[in-house]
Design a protein around this motif. Sequence first.
Motif, PDB file in Angstrom:
ATOM      1  N   ALA A  81       0.754  -1.215   0.030  1.00  0.00           N
ATOM      2  CA  ALA A  81      -0.078   0.060  -0.144  1.00  0.00           C
ATOM      3  C   ALA A  81       0.850   1.217  -0.114  1.00  0.00           C
ATOM      4  O   ALA A  81       0.267   2.291  -0.200  1.00  0.00           O
ATOM      5  CB  ALA A  81      -0.785   0.073   0.933  1.00  0.00           C
ATOM      6  N   GLU A  82       2.067   1.204   0.537  1.00  0.00           N
ATOM      7  CA  GLU A  82       2.969   2.479   0.580  1.00  0.00           C
ATOM      8  C   GLU A  82       2.962   3.214  -0.597  1.00  0.00           C
ATOM      9  O   GLU A  82       2.842   4.374  -0.603  1.00  0.00           O
ATOM     10  CB  GLU A  82       4.319   2.035   0.763  1.00  0.00           C
ATOM     11  CG  GLU A  82       4.271   1.752   2.372  1.00  0.00           C
ATOM     12  CD  GLU A  82       5.691   1.372   2.999  1.00  0.00           C
ATOM     13  OE1 GLU A  82       6.770   1.383   2.206  1.00  0.00           O
ATOM     14  OE2 GLU A  82       5.855   0.997   3.861  1.00  0.00           O
ATOM     15  N   PRO A  83       3.220   2.510  -1.933  1.00  0.00           N
ATOM     16  CA  PRO A  83       3.403   3.667  -2.957  1.00  0.00           C
ATOM     17  C   PRO A  83       2.073   4.055  -3.573  1.00  0.00           C
ATOM     18  O   PRO A  83       1.869   5.189  -4.040  1.00  0.00           O
ATOM     19  CB  PRO A  83       3.913   2.622  -4.362  1.00  0.00           C
ATOM     20  CG  PRO A  83       3.594   1.373  -3.703  1.00  0.00           C
ATOM     21  CD  PRO A  83       3.808   1.222  -2.338  1.00  0.00           C
ATOM     22  N   VAL A  84       1.160   3.421  -3.116  1.00  0.00           N
ATOM     23  CA  VAL A  84      -0.221   3.925  -3.576  1.00  0.00           C
ATOM     24  C   VAL A  84      -0.753   5.135  -2.574  1.00  0.00           C
ATOM     25  O   VAL A  84      -1.043   6.163  -2.910  1.00  0.00           O
ATOM     26  CB  VAL A  84      -1.481   2.895  -3.421  1.00  0.00           C
ATOM     27  CG1 VAL A  84      -2.619   3.553  -3.550  1.00  0.00           C
ATOM     28  CG2 VAL A  84      -1.027   1.714  -4.471  1.00  0.00           C
ATOM     29  N   ALA A  85      -0.277   5.034  -1.299  1.00  0.00           N
ATOM     30  CA  ALA A  85      -0.480   6.314  -0.356  1.00  0.00           C
ATOM     31  C   ALA A  85       0.266   7.294  -0.765  1.00  0.00           C
ATOM     32  O   ALA A  85      -0.267   8.484  -0.607  1.00  0.00           O
ATOM     33  CB  ALA A  85      -0.139   5.678   1.134  1.00  0.00           C
ATOM     34  N   LEU A  86       1.354   7.021  -1.413  1.00  0.00           N
ATOM     35  CA  LEU A  86       2.269   8.167  -1.577  1.00  0.00           C
ATOM     36  C   LEU A  86       1.462   9.094  -3.145  1.00  0.00           C
ATOM     37  O   LEU A  86       1.940  10.045  -3.091  1.00  0.00           O
ATOM     38  CB  LEU A  86       3.798   7.675  -2.151  1.00  0.00           C
ATOM     39  CG  LEU A  86       4.617   8.614  -2.736  1.00  0.00           C
ATOM     40  CD1 LEU A  86       5.015   9.536  -1.557  1.00  0.00           C
ATOM     41  CD2 LEU A  86       5.940   8.250  -3.253  1.00  0.00           C
ATOM     42  N   LEU A  87       0.692   8.215  -3.971  1.00  0.00           N
ATOM     43  CA  LEU A  87      -0.034   8.873  -4.765  1.00  0.00           C
ATOM     44  C   LEU A  87      -0.838   9.730  -4.159  1.00  0.00           C
ATOM     45  O   LEU A  87      -1.414  11.006  -4.882  1.00  0.00           O
ATOM     46  CB  LEU A  87      -0.951   7.877  -5.687  1.00  0.00           C
ATOM     47  CG  LEU A  87       0.108   6.886  -6.535  1.00  0.00           C
ATOM     48  CD1 LEU A  87      -0.760   5.846  -7.158  1.00  0.00           C
ATOM     49  CD2 LEU A  87       0.707   7.568  -7.517  1.00  0.00           C
ATOM     50  N   TYR A  88      -1.591   9.526  -3.003  1.00  0.00           N
ATOM     51  CA  TYR A  88      -2.405  10.452  -2.321  1.00  0.00           C
ATOM     52  C   TYR A  88      -1.698  11.650  -1.997  1.00  0.00           C
ATOM     53  O   TYR A  88      -1.974  12.835  -2.123  1.00  0.00           O
ATOM     54  CB  TYR A  88      -3.140   9.913  -1.295  1.00  0.00           C
ATOM     55  CG  TYR A  88      -4.429   8.926  -1.559  1.00  0.00           C
ATOM     56  CD1 TYR A  88      -5.539   9.278  -1.310  1.00  0.00           C
ATOM     57  CD2 TYR A  88      -4.045   7.650  -2.091  1.00  0.00           C
ATOM     58  CE1 TYR A  88      -6.589   8.438  -1.601  1.00  0.00           C
ATOM     59  CE2 TYR A  88      -4.963   6.605  -2.433  1.00  0.00           C
ATOM     60  CZ  TYR A  88      -6.280   7.234  -2.287  1.00  0.00           C
ATOM     61  OH  TYR A  88      -7.332   6.160  -2.475  1.00  0.00           O
ATOM     62  N   GLU A  89      -0.478  11.273  -1.438  1.00  0.00           N
ATOM     63  CA  GLU A  89       0.226  12.577  -0.845  1.00  0.00           C
ATOM     64  C   GLU A  89       0.845  13.436  -1.960  1.00  0.00           C
ATOM     65  O   GLU A  89       0.662  14.766  -1.756  1.00  0.00           O
ATOM     66  CB  GLU A  89       1.548  11.923   0.019  1.00  0.00           C
ATOM     67  CG  GLU A  89       1.225  11.327   1.298  1.00  0.00           C
ATOM     68  CD  GLU A  89       2.562  10.816   1.881  1.00  0.00           C
ATOM     69  OE1 GLU A  89       3.580  11.062   1.567  1.00  0.00           O
ATOM     70  OE2 GLU A  89       2.169   9.947   2.717  1.00  0.00           O
ATOM     71  N   LYS A  90       0.991  12.901  -3.216  1.00  0.00           N
ATOM     72  CA  LYS A  90       1.428  13.689  -4.254  1.00  0.00           C
ATOM     73  C   LYS A  90       0.199  14.461  -4.908  1.00  0.00           C
ATOM     74  O   LYS A  90       0.384  15.013  -5.938  1.00  0.00           O
ATOM     75  CB  LYS A  90       2.070  12.997  -5.250  1.00  0.00           C
ATOM     76  CG  LYS A  90       3.656  12.483  -4.911  1.00  0.00           C
ATOM     77  CD  LYS A  90       4.127  11.667  -6.005  1.00  0.00           C
ATOM     78  CE  LYS A  90       5.480  11.190  -5.530  1.00  0.00           C
ATOM     79  NZ  LYS A  90       6.047  10.286  -6.616  1.00  0.00           N
TER      80      LYS A  90
END
Length: 439
Positions: free
Chosen positions: A372-381
Motif C-alpha cells: 500500500a505504501e506507493p499507493v499512499a504516496l499517490l495520495y500525498e502527491k
Amino acid sequence: MTPADADDALARLALAPRGERVALVREMSRAHLRFFNEAWWRWAHEGQFWPEGDWRIWLIRAGRGFGKTRAGSEWVSQMAREQAGARIALVGATVDEVRRVMVEGPAGLLAVARELETIGWHPARGELVFGSGARAFVYSAEAPEKLRGPEHDFAWCDELAKWRSGAADSAWDNLMMGLRRGPQPRVVVTTTPRPVKLMRRVMAMPGVHETRGRTRDNLHLPASFVEAMLVDYAGTRLGRQELDGELIDDVPGALWPRGLIERQRRAAPARLERVVIGVDPPAGTEGDACGIVAVGLGADGQGYVLADASVAGLSPEGWAAAVADCAARFEAECVVAEKNQGGAMVESVLRAADTALPIRLVHASRGKSARAEPVALLYEKGVLWHAAAFPALEEEMAGLQAAGGYQGPGLSPDRADALVWAATELLLGRRGRAAVRVV
C-alpha cells in the motif's frame, strides 16, 4: 394558554409531519413557549433525558443539532429547582459563547424557563439567579484561574472539544477540584467531539455516563436540512464528526491519515480513459469478505476511486457476479485479482461469471502495508482522488500502518487491498511495483 390548549398544541406537534414541527413551535409566543416548556419531557427525544443512577459526569457526545444545548439547559434548570441555594458553574470556550449559547440562546437557560418561573440575568457580572435562590456563574475556559477558588454543586461544560489547547486542561482540573458542594456534585458536558487530549481524558474517566447521538436523531429538525447535510457530508470525516458525533482520530503511523483522505476528494471527470477493478478474494469458500474497488484514469492524468462494491457473506459465485457487475457498470478494461488465495479457483469463478471479462492475476509477495505504501504516496502527491465518500473503505485505509500493522475494522483490510491492486495496475504498473522501498 390553558392546560387544554397546551395538550392540543402537543397533539398537533406529535401528528404534524417532521418538516412542519419547527414552524409550529416558531408560531408560539414567548408566553406560550414558557407554558409549553412545562411539558418538555413529552416531546424531548431519548438522548436528551439525563441518566438515572450513580454518575458524576454525563457526557453528551453528539452531532450538531442533536439537542445537546437544550438537554444541558433543562438539566441545569431542574437542578436549580431541586436544590435551593445551589452554586452552578457554566463553562464554555469563551465568556461570549456562554452568554450567547448557554444563557441567551434559543435553547439556553432563559429560553427554557417555565411559566411563572423568574430568572434574574445579570450579564455585567455573569450571574444568573433562579427563583429557588440557586445561582449560576459564567466562566471561560480561557481563564482557568478564575475556576481555582469557587466551589460548586453542579457544572455545565459546553463544547469541551473547542476549549483552547493549553488552558483547557487547567480549566477542567480547577473546575473538578471545586466541584465539592452538596450531597452529589455532578457535571454535564455537551460537545461535538474532536480528537483532542481533554476529550479523550474525560471519556476515560471513572463515573462517566456517555450519551451518543447523531444530527438526524433529532426529529424536530427540518427534514430538508437533515437531507441536505447528509447529501453534502455523509461518510466524510467532517460529516462523521459534526453530524454523527464520532471521535475521529488517526492511528499511530497511519499510511493514510484521515486529513489526507479528506483532502483528496473531488468529483471524477465525465470522461475516463481507463477503468480497472481491483479484487481481494476471500480467504476461503465460506462467505468471507471480498474487496471490490473500481479506479479510473481521467484525461487529466489523475486517478479516481469510483466505487467500493465490496461484498461479504457470499459464495464464490456470488462475489464473482458482484465483480462482473462492477466491471460492466464502469466498462472496465481489466480486473486485477490476487491469486494467492487459490489462484485457479479465482480465475475460474470470475470467468464463469463473465466469460468476456479481461482478468489479470497478481501474486502478493509482500504484506498489505508494504504493497500500500506507493499507493499512499499517490495520495500525498495529489494524483489519486476519491470521487465520493466511501466510509467502509476509508476506515480500512486509515487503519493501515507504515510499520506493517493494522488497526482498522475487521481482521483484514480487504477493501483497501482491492484499492491497492487497482491503483497499482492503473497508475504505477511494473515500474511502480519495482520502485517500492520497504523502510
